[in-house]
Design a protein around this motif. Structure first.
Motif, PDB file in Angstrom:
ATOM      1  N   VAL A   1       0.842  -1.197   0.000  1.00  0.00           N
ATOM      2  CA  VAL A   1       0.000   0.000   0.000  1.00  0.00           C
ATOM      3  C   VAL A   1       0.877   1.246   0.000  1.00  0.00           C
ATOM      4  O   VAL A   1       0.640   2.189  -0.765  1.00  0.00           O
ATOM      5  N   GLN A   2       1.900   1.247   0.862  1.00  0.00           N
ATOM      6  CA  GLN A   2       2.779   2.417   0.917  1.00  0.00           C
ATOM      7  C   GLN A   2       3.473   2.649  -0.422  1.00  0.00           C
ATOM      8  O   GLN A   2       3.476   3.763  -0.940  1.00  0.00           O
ATOM      9  N   LEU A   3       4.051   1.617  -0.999  1.00  0.00           N
ATOM     10  CA  LEU A   3       4.770   1.790  -2.262  1.00  0.00           C
ATOM     11  C   LEU A   3       3.830   2.133  -3.410  1.00  0.00           C
ATOM     12  O   LEU A   3       4.144   3.004  -4.232  1.00  0.00           O
ATOM     13  N   ASN A   4       2.683   1.471  -3.471  1.00  0.00           N
ATOM     14  CA  ASN A   4       1.733   1.772  -4.549  1.00  0.00           C
ATOM     15  C   ASN A   4       1.223   3.201  -4.440  1.00  0.00           C
ATOM     16  O   ASN A   4       1.054   3.885  -5.455  1.00  0.00           O
ATOM     17  N   THR A   5       0.982   3.666  -3.232  1.00  0.00           N
ATOM     18  CA  THR A   5       0.517   5.038  -3.035  1.00  0.00           C
ATOM     19  C   THR A   5       1.610   6.026  -3.415  1.00  0.00           C
ATOM     20  O   THR A   5       1.342   7.041  -4.067  1.00  0.00           O
ATOM     21  N   LEU A   6       2.837   5.737  -3.040  1.00  0.00           N
ATOM     22  CA  LEU A   6       3.954   6.607  -3.416  1.00  0.00           C
ATOM     23  C   LEU A   6       4.117   6.660  -4.933  1.00  0.00           C
ATOM     24  O   LEU A   6       4.271   7.743  -5.514  1.00  0.00           O
ATOM     25  N   GLU A   7       4.037   5.511  -5.581  1.00  0.00           N
ATOM     26  CA  GLU A   7       4.147   5.473  -7.046  1.00  0.00           C
ATOM     27  C   GLU A   7       3.031   6.274  -7.701  1.00  0.00           C
ATOM     28  O   GLU A   7       3.250   7.013  -8.660  1.00  0.00           O
ATOM     29  N   SER A   8       1.827   6.150  -7.190  1.00  0.00           N
ATOM     30  CA  SER A   8       0.696   6.870  -7.754  1.00  0.00           C
ATOM     31  C   SER A   8       0.826   8.374  -7.512  1.00  0.00           C
ATOM     32  O   SER A   8       0.477   9.181  -8.379  1.00  0.00           O
ATOM     33  N   THR A   9       1.357   8.744  -6.377  1.00  0.00           N
ATOM     34  CA  THR A   9       1.545  10.158  -6.048  1.00  0.00           C
ATOM     35  C   THR A   9       2.509  10.837  -7.009  1.00  0.00           C
ATOM     36  O   THR A   9       2.327  12.008  -7.364  1.00  0.00           O
ATOM     37  N   VAL A  10       3.509  10.094  -7.454  1.00  0.00           N
ATOM     38  CA  VAL A  10       4.488  10.652  -8.396  1.00  0.00           C
ATOM     39  C   VAL A  10       3.803  11.056  -9.705  1.00  0.00           C
ATOM     40  O   VAL A  10       4.204  12.030 -10.341  1.00  0.00           O
ATOM     41  N   MET A  11       2.759  10.373 -10.104  1.00  0.00           N
ATOM     42  CA  MET A  11       1.999  10.754 -11.300  1.00  0.00           C
ATOM     43  C   MET A  11       0.912  11.777 -10.975  1.00  0.00           C
ATOM     44  O   MET A  11       0.592  12.627 -11.799  1.00  0.00           O
ATOM     45  N   PHE A  12       0.376  11.696  -9.780  1.00  0.00           N
ATOM     46  CA  PHE A  12      -0.742  12.556  -9.400  1.00  0.00           C
ATOM     47  C   PHE A  12      -0.342  14.022  -9.228  1.00  0.00           C
ATOM     48  O   PHE A  12      -1.006  14.920  -9.759  1.00  0.00           O
ATOM     49  N   LEU A  13       0.708  14.286  -8.465  1.00  0.00           N
ATOM     50  CA  LEU A  13       1.048  15.676  -8.155  1.00  0.00           C
ATOM     51  C   LEU A  13       1.372  16.520  -9.388  1.00  0.00           C
ATOM     52  O   LEU A  13       0.886  17.653  -9.491  1.00  0.00           O
ATOM     53  N   PRO A  14       2.152  16.022 -10.358  1.00  0.00           N
ATOM     54  CA  PRO A  14       2.356  16.842 -11.563  1.00  0.00           C
ATOM     55  C   PRO A  14       1.061  17.082 -12.338  1.00  0.00           C
ATOM     56  O   PRO A  14       0.856  18.169 -12.889  1.00  0.00           O
ATOM     57  N   ALA A  15       0.181  16.091 -12.377  1.00  0.00           N
ATOM     58  CA  ALA A  15      -1.097  16.273 -13.071  1.00  0.00           C
ATOM     59  C   ALA A  15      -1.932  17.334 -12.360  1.00  0.00           C
ATOM     60  O   ALA A  15      -2.562  18.186 -13.004  1.00  0.00           O
ATOM     61  N   LEU A  16      -1.937  17.315 -11.031  1.00  0.00           N
ATOM     62  CA  LEU A  16      -2.642  18.336 -10.257  1.00  0.00           C
ATOM     63  C   LEU A  16      -2.063  19.718 -10.542  1.00  0.00           C
ATOM     64  O   LEU A  16      -2.794  20.681 -10.760  1.00  0.00           O
ATOM     65  N   TRP A  17      -0.751  19.809 -10.558  1.00  0.00           N
ATOM     66  CA  TRP A  17      -0.090  21.090 -10.821  1.00  0.00           C
ATOM     67  C   TRP A  17      -0.444  21.605 -12.212  1.00  0.00           C
ATOM     68  O   TRP A  17      -0.765  22.786 -12.379  1.00  0.00           O
ATOM     69  N   LEU A  18      -0.379  20.750 -13.214  1.00  0.00           N
ATOM     70  CA  LEU A  18      -0.694  21.185 -14.578  1.00  0.00           C
ATOM     71  C   LEU A  18      -2.130  21.683 -14.692  1.00  0.00           C
ATOM     72  O   LEU A  18      -2.380  22.755 -15.262  1.00  0.00           O
ATOM     73  N   ALA A  19      -3.070  20.917 -14.177  1.00  0.00           N
ATOM     74  CA  ALA A  19      -4.472  21.322 -14.275  1.00  0.00           C
ATOM     75  C   ALA A  19      -4.705  22.642 -13.544  1.00  0.00           C
ATOM     76  O   ALA A  19      -5.419  23.516 -14.036  1.00  0.00           O
ATOM     77  N   THR A  20      -4.089  22.805 -12.388  1.00  0.00           N
ATOM     78  CA  THR A  20      -4.234  24.045 -11.624  1.00  0.00           C
ATOM     79  C   THR A  20      -3.578  25.207 -12.357  1.00  0.00           C
ATOM     80  O   THR A  20      -4.163  26.286 -12.502  1.00  0.00           O
ATOM     81  N   HIS A  21      -2.378  25.000 -12.835  1.00  0.00           N
ATOM     82  CA  HIS A  21      -1.620  26.049 -13.524  1.00  0.00           C
ATOM     83  C   HIS A  21      -2.361  26.566 -14.755  1.00  0.00           C
ATOM     84  O   HIS A  21      -2.333  27.767 -15.043  1.00  0.00           O
ATOM     85  N   TYR A  22      -3.008  25.683 -15.466  1.00  0.00           N
ATOM     86  CA  TYR A  22      -3.683  26.085 -16.698  1.00  0.00           C
ATOM     87  C   TYR A  22      -5.143  26.471 -16.494  1.00  0.00           C
ATOM     88  O   TYR A  22      -5.934  26.471 -17.429  1.00  0.00           O
ATOM     89  N   GLY A  23      -5.507  26.837 -15.265  1.00  0.00           N
ATOM     90  CA  GLY A  23      -6.774  27.498 -15.035  1.00  0.00           C
ATOM     91  C   GLY A  23      -7.938  26.674 -14.526  1.00  0.00           C
ATOM     92  O   GLY A  23      -9.035  27.191 -14.393  1.00  0.00           O
ATOM     93  N   TYR A  24      -7.723  25.430 -14.240  1.00  0.00           N
ATOM     94  CA  TYR A  24      -8.810  24.584 -13.758  1.00  0.00           C
ATOM     95  C   TYR A  24      -8.713  24.411 -12.236  1.00  0.00           C
ATOM     96  O   TYR A  24      -8.759  23.293 -11.721  1.00  0.00           O
ATOM     97  N   VAL A  25      -8.575  25.512 -11.530  1.00  0.00           N
ATOM     98  CA  VAL A  25      -8.296  25.454 -10.090  1.00  0.00           C
ATOM     99  C   VAL A  25      -9.371  24.683  -9.331  1.00  0.00           C
ATOM    100  O   VAL A  25      -9.066  23.737  -8.597  1.00  0.00           O
ATOM    101  N   LEU A  26     -10.610  25.072  -9.469  1.00  0.00           N
ATOM    102  CA  LEU A  26     -11.693  24.413  -8.745  1.00  0.00           C
ATOM    103  C   LEU A  26     -11.810  22.947  -9.149  1.00  0.00           C
ATOM    104  O   LEU A  26     -11.833  22.046  -8.299  1.00  0.00           O
TER     105      LEU A  26
END
Length: 130
Positions: free
Chosen positions: A49-74
């Motif tokens: 669970v710890q490793l799978n969550t860490l692996e998923s987080t590595v893909m999640f955070l950049p996707a969150l940043w991109l969507a937020t940066h390009y105007g989809y904040v909410l």
């Protein structure tokens, strides 16, 4: 709502801490001495669970940043909360019975995929606008 993505990041850090705690707790409970990474099935599940969550987080955070940066904040924040909910569901299900982790995994993937779509659309719009 401008701070929703920041709240999602904070919750992600707390999720990471929770999975780390679960591994440490299982390591002590089942007497799995470091540096061993397997032993008792309950420890093995917590470790995965710890490793799978860490692996998923590595893909999640950049996707969150991109969507937020390009105007989809909410909507990025909402999708991020969906990802968090899915990962929490995934973690609890996996810790109990690894075969029941699929629902949480799928919910988390829906949140991540929504972020990827928002990030790609925003990036495409920015390229076209010059």
């Amino acid at each position: 709502m401008q701070n929703l993505p920041a709240l999602v990041v904070l919750l992600t850090v707390l999720l990471q801490f929770g999975t780390m705690y679960a591994v440490g707790h299982a390591r002590g409970k089942y007497r799995i001495e470091a540096p061993a990474t397997s032993g008792h099935p309950a420890f093995d599940r917590a470790y995965r669970v710890q490793l799978n969550t860490l692996e998923s987080t590595v893909m999640f955070l950049p996707a969150l940043w991109l969507a937020t940066h390009y105007g989809y904040v909410l909507w990025a924040g909402v999708a991020g909360l969906v990802w968090i909910a899915g990962r929490v569901w995934y973690a609890f299900a996996y810790l109990g019975d690894a075969s029941k982790r699929g629902g949480g995994y799928m919910v988390g993937m829906v949140g991540w995929a929504a972020l990827m779509v928002m990030g790609a659309l925003g990036f495409g719009r920015a390229l076209i606008a010059g």
